[in-house]
Scaffold this active site. Structure first.
Site, mmCIF file in Angstrom:
data_model
loop_
_atom_site.group_PDB
_atom_site.id
_atom_site.type_symbol
_atom_site.label_atom_id
_atom_site.label_comp_id
_atom_site.label_asym_id
_atom_site.label_seq_id
_atom_site.Cartn_x
_atom_site.Cartn_y
_atom_site.Cartn_z
ATOM 1 N N GLY A 46 -40.355 -0.038 7.726
ATOM 2 C CA GLY A 46 -39.635 -0.390 6.500
ATOM 3 C C GLY A 46 -38.270 0.259 6.511
ATOM 4 N N GLN A 51 -30.729 3.827 2.898
ATOM 5 C CA GLN A 51 -30.744 4.549 4.172
ATOM 6 C C GLN A 51 -29.583 4.152 5.086
ATOM 7 O OE1 GLN A 51 -35.135 3.564 4.695
ATOM 8 N NE2 GLN A 51 -35.030 5.521 5.771
ATOM 9 N N CYS A 93 -40.507 9.120 8.114
ATOM 10 C CA CYS A 93 -39.310 8.510 7.528
ATOM 11 C C CYS A 93 -38.176 8.534 8.543
ATOM 12 C CB CYS A 93 -38.891 9.260 6.261
ATOM 13 S SG CYS A 93 -37.456 8.520 5.455
ATOM 14 N N LEU A 94 -37.516 7.407 8.701
ATOM 15 C CA LEU A 94 -36.403 7.323 9.650
ATOM 16 C C LEU A 94 -35.251 8.235 9.238
ATOM 17 C CD1 LEU A 94 -36.390 3.455 10.266
ATOM 18 C CD2 LEU A 94 -37.163 5.219 11.856
ATOM 19 N N HIS A 135 -42.826 4.258 -0.867
ATOM 20 C CA HIS A 135 -41.916 5.078 -0.051
ATOM 21 C C HIS A 135 -40.494 4.495 -0.125
ATOM 22 C CE1 HIS A 135 -40.967 7.321 3.863
ATOM 23 N NE2 HIS A 135 -39.977 6.445 3.788
ATOM 24 N N GLU A 136 -40.396 3.175 -0.005
ATOM 25 C CA GLU A 136 -39.066 2.535 0.002
ATOM 26 C C GLU A 136 -38.412 2.564 -1.385
ATOM 27 O OE1 GLU A 136 -38.015 2.275 2.782
ATOM 28 O OE2 GLU A 136 -39.760 1.930 4.042
ATOM 29 N N HIS A 139 -36.685 5.707 -1.978
ATOM 30 C CA HIS A 139 -35.326 5.754 -1.409
ATOM 31 C C HIS A 139 -34.306 5.180 -2.397
ATOM 32 C CE1 HIS A 139 -35.851 7.274 2.633
ATOM 33 N NE2 HIS A 139 -36.795 6.396 2.917
HETATM 34 O O1 GNR Z 1 -41.284 3.711 9.808
HETATM 35 C C1 GNR Z 1 -41.800 4.203 8.815
HETATM 36 N N1 GNR Z 1 -43.113 4.481 8.819
HETATM 37 C C2 GNR Z 1 -43.820 4.862 7.683
HETATM 38 C C3 GNR Z 1 -45.092 5.380 7.860
HETATM 39 C C4 GNR Z 1 -45.842 5.738 6.767
HETATM 40 C C5 GNR Z 1 -45.340 5.581 5.508
HETATM 41 C C6 GNR Z 1 -44.075 5.084 5.319
HETATM 42 C C7 GNR Z 1 -43.315 4.719 6.401
HETATM 43 S S1 GNR Z 1 -41.729 4.050 6.156
HETATM 44 C C8 GNR Z 1 -40.956 4.531 7.650
HETATM 45 C C9 GNR Z 1 -39.566 3.929 7.733
HETATM 46 C C10 GNR Z 1 -38.720 4.518 6.635
HETATM 47 O O2 GNR Z 1 -38.240 5.614 6.661
HETATM 48 N N2 GNR Z 1 -38.541 3.783 5.567
HETATM 49 O O3 GNR Z 1 -37.868 4.263 4.520
HETATM 50 NI NI NI Z 2 -38.076 6.414 4.621
#
Ligand code: GNR
Ligand code: NI
Length: 163
Positions: A46, A51, A93-94, A135-136, A139
């Protein structure tokens, strides 16, 4: 297709609250395509516009094993249906590379969003979508995974990132 730079913690721009999308034009479509390309290249599941330093309510995702199911969510909103039902998942998270942590989130939610054309949708997500969309959306609110862990852990991460 353009590869976009992903902001990393503790970049203060990650704390910006994203604005609602009102115009569904070609540039929105272009951005979503560049975000999907960037997400696939970074091997993420995601990516939120925040980001890549664009502070609008736009998220892309692909939760498929075969990486052939790109999804785009515009103006996503989550309604928590049950306050007592939670799920824990080891998240990454990236924007916080190398950091993985078990995060507990509401499990019973209703998700509403618009597609790239502006059409309204809603669903009751299950499994990984439940985790990833929250999670997104975090952000978009300027919130990061590190906000869920202890101050000590967060300070350690900040020091590590400064090196
Ligand atoms: O790549 C991603 N893997 C992930 C694994 C578990 C829960 C959430 C994520 S999102 C993350 C990519 C990212 O940072 N999205 O904001
Ligand atoms: Ni993230």
């Amino acid at each position: 297709m353009k590869l976009l730079d992903i902001l990393t913690y503790p970049d203060p721009r990650l704390r910006t609250v994203a604005k609602k999308v009102n115009v569904f034009d070609k540039s929105l479509k272009n951005l979503s395509e560049n975000m999907l390309y960037t997400m696939y290249e970074a091997e993420g599941i995601g990516l939120a516009a925040s980001q890549v330093d664009v502070h609008i309510r736009l998220i892309v995702m692909d939760l498929s094993e075969s990486k052939d199911n790109p999804m785009v969510f515009v103006n996503p909103e989550v309604e928590i249906l049950e306050n007592k039902s939670h799920l824990s998942y080891r998240e990454g998270c990236l924007s916080v590379p190398g950091f993985y942590e078990e995060i507990t989130r509401p499990d019973k939610i209703k998700l509403t969003w618009q597609d790239i054309e502006g059409n309204q949708h809603s669903t009751y997500p299950e499994g990984l979508l439940t985790v990833c969309i929250q999670h997104e959306i975090d952000h978009l609110e300027g919130k990061l995974m590190v906000d869920y862990v202890s101050r000590l852990k967060r300070e350690r991460l900040k020091k590590k990132a400064a090196k």
